[in-house]
Design an enzyme around this catalytic site. Structure first.
Site, PDB file in Angstrom:
ATOM      1  N   ASP A 285       0.860  -1.171   0.000  1.00 28.26           N
ATOM      2  CA  ASP A 285       0.000   0.000   0.000  1.00 28.26           C
ATOM      3  C   ASP A 285       0.908   1.236   0.000  1.00 28.26           C
ATOM      4  OD1 ASP A 285      -3.195   0.603   1.665  1.00 28.26           O
ATOM      5  OD2 ASP A 285      -2.087   1.765   0.175  1.00 28.26           O
ATOM      6  N   GLU A 490     -10.408   6.889   4.596  1.00 31.19           N
ATOM      7  CA  GLU A 490      -9.402   6.303   5.483  1.00 31.19           C
ATOM      8  C   GLU A 490      -9.501   6.852   6.906  1.00 31.19           C
ATOM      9  OE1 GLU A 490      -6.334   6.099   1.782  1.00 31.19           O
ATOM     10  OE2 GLU A 490      -5.704   5.125   3.621  1.00 31.19           O
TER      11      GLU A 490
END
Ligand code: GLC
Length: 603
Positions: A285, A490
């Site tokens: 990521d 997020e």
């Protein structure tokens, strides 16, 4: 005689072997490097033989750039890659997670939580196919989707990126992979990447594994489960993605029983690659390697070593790529990272590139441009909105159920923070990473849709927060109040109170005291619904984050279509109850259970 790797008639594995044998260590490590467009220069791309690039949320040529501008930009980077010694094309990635959501004018589909309410695998596949076309129209080859998280706690900021708390629903909706990449043929070899040509994209199942099961829903937190529960709850959807030939899998920032996934050799190599037989790319990521140790980026060399040795094949750096290349080269030269590990990573990267056809069609196909935001795609999105709506309450009014609404009513009050805001309808990951309010792209707000739906004689009064005078009127037939969450993504979405923002509850109360009221909740997750609220209003619809086609909402509330949506998640009664969720336990005594959803046949 053309070399084997350049010959599309050669088997993929022969092309991989031939090209790998010609590559220097520098070129191999360059292929393992993914960089963000803002640090990319033509010389760096060419000299390092950079394997991949990305746009993080909204990082495009300029504000409101159209697909043609994006295609121009991506083609420019690609030409630099093709000038490298071996001419290996790069793959350009973006988070097209509910349509090609960074590109102005693209069709924006409901976020995954709404699609989970449809339980319609065929619809997911059609959305994938439409998204693939709009992504390729912008010159982009690769999307970091689908997120196959199994979301267990609505306090998680990425709850809406998940299809459901129920593993079987997530498995079903993973059919989007064969929409994005194309359906592999019967004889397709298990675990191998599959992309059916230039109208399809490379997909990415994420985030491996257990990202949706962290304690208290903390983003990038710790998932505490036995291996059996981790496999049963969170890993199973990856089997479905792999069986559809998913080309890449992204590693989660989160931890399992205290061990970070980005350096988890057992889960990445022994389970994902060996036991499950995944033969595509395992990608980190964003700064996932930097985040292995706090403060972020410290002991970078050790972090690279543990992440690459754990089985990560491509590093989403995304900025400090020279340092990554230097450190990883040094680690290989000192044999702290075996060259065999590098060769495995590069084989996987080349395998995906050959499978995707990017060697044969590296540049954009401008003939696709008209398909961006086209009517057919918006119709698919409108259908998805219809099917995603969940009717939670529909009380009797004047001796019949309040919904469907009368489109010939004399006067309708439309109110609330989310009645006329396209950006709020779309949520995070739209136009930019966090999303934003306002008329951010081309689409239809709820107010637009209501105006298009009601009769010519019907007067609509729109006030975000109705005035005292309006509330004192006695000639309003009924009110439609749309409230909910502002966009987030997020960690910025982590929330432990889950109240309806913007004073939503008090606006509902003031209106429902005066007029028969339908409340439409635009949110990425269940929010607190006080008992008095459910008593006061006449009907309640969960619309999740519907995207650009709000006519899908009016299609149903005015009765052209029935409700079919069912809750993809349990709706908690009190936010304090959520602490019961530890260790994979489900909520008892919920306000509305998983699967709940009324239709016009029921009251
Ligand atoms: C983000 C997300 C991931 C996304 C990536 C690139 O931090 O965790 O889902 O694909 O970075 O934007």
């Amino acid at each position: 005689m053309d070399c084997v790797y350049k010959n599309p008639n050669e088997p993929i594995e022969a092309r991989v072997k031939d090209l790998l044998s010609r590559m220097s260590l520098k070129e191999k490590i360059g292929q393992m490097t993914q960089i963000e467009r803002r640090v990319a220069t033509p010389s760096a791309i060419t000299d390092f033989s950079i394997g991949s690039m990305l746009s993080c949320g909204g990082s495009g040529p300029f504000e409101n750039a159209m697909a043609s501008d994006w295609a121009e930009m991506v083609d420019g980077f690609q030409k630099s890659a093709l000038e490298s010694r071996l001419g290996i094309p790069l793959i350009y990635g973006i988070d097209a997670v509910h349509g090609n959501n960074s590109v102005y004018g693209s069709t924006i589909f409901p976020h995954n939580i709404g699609l989970g309410a449809t339980r319609d695998a065929d619809l997911a596949q059609r959305i994938g196919a439409a998204t693939a076309l709009e992504v390729r129209a912008s010159g982009i080859h690769y999307t970091f989707a689908p997120c196959v998280a199994v979301c267990r706690d609505p306090r998680w900021g990425r709850f809406y990126e998940s299809y459901s708390e129920d593993t079987e629903i997530v498995r079903k909706m993973s059919s989007i992979v064969s929409g994005l990449q194309g359906q592999p043929p019967q004889e397709h070899q298990h675990g191998y990447p599959f992309v059916a040509g230039r109208n399809k994209v490379i997909a990415c199942a994420k985030h491996f594994v257990g990202d949706g099961g962290t304690e208290r829903g903390k983003n990038e937190g710790n998932t505490i489960l036995s291996y059996e529960e981790l496999e049963r709850i969170h890993m199973t959807p990856y089997l479905d993605c792999i069986s559809q030939g998913v080309s890449t899998i992204m590693v989660s920032y989160s931890s399992w029983n205290g061990r970070k996934l980005h350096s988890h050799h057992y889960l990445i190599t022994e389970i994902l690659k060996e036991k499950l037989g995944f033969k595509g790319i395992v990608i980190s990521d964003w700064m996932g390697i930097d985040k292995l140790i706090e403060p972020r980026g410290s002991e970078y060399r050790n972090c690279i070593k543990s992440a690459v040795n754990a089985g990560i094949d491509m590093v989403m750096v995304p900025y400090r790529f020279q340092l990554l290349i230097e450190e990883l080269t040094s680690l290989v030269e000192s044999e702290e990272v075996p060259i065999a590990r590098i060769d495995d990573a590069v084989e996987r990267i080349l395998r995906v590139k050959f499978a995707s056809g990017v060697f044969e069609s590296p540049l954009s196909d401008r003939s696709l441009l008209d398909i961006v935001g086209c009517k057919q795609h918006r119709e698919v999105a409108r259908e998805a909105v219809r099917k995603s709506l969940v009717l939670l309450e529909n009380r009797k009014h004047q001796s019949k159920p309040f919904l469907p609404l009368n489109r010939k009513a004399k006067r309708i009050l439309v109110a609330g923070s989310h009645a006329d805001d396209l950006g709020y309808q779309c949520g995070g990951w739209t136009k930019n990473w966090q999303g934003s309010g306002g008329r951010i792209t081309i689409g239809t707000t709820l107010l637009d849709a209501i105006q298009e739906t009601v009769g010519d004689e019907t007067e609509i009064i729109y006030e975000k927060s109705p005035s005292k005078e309006t509330l004192e009127r006695d000639d309003i037939s009924f009110a439609i109040v749309a409230v909910g969450e502002k966009p987030y993504a997020e960690k910025f979405g982590d929330n432990s109170t889950l109240e309806i923002p913007f004073n939503g509850s008090s606006i509902i109360s003031s209106i429902a005291d005066k007029f028969p009221t339908l409340v439409i909740l635009i949110s990425g997750r269940p929010l607190v619904l006080e008992p008095w609220l459910l008593e006061k209003i006449n009907a309640l619809v969960a619309a999740w984050l519907p995207g650009t086609e709000a006519q899908g909402i009016t299609d149903v509330i005015f009765g052209d279509h029935n409700f079919t949506g069912q809750l993809p998640v349990t709706w908690f009664r009190r936010v304090e109850d959520l602490d019961q969720l530890a260790n994979g336990v489900k909520l008892h005594d919920p306000l509305f259970p998983l699967g709940f959803g009324l239709t016009y046949a029921e009251e």
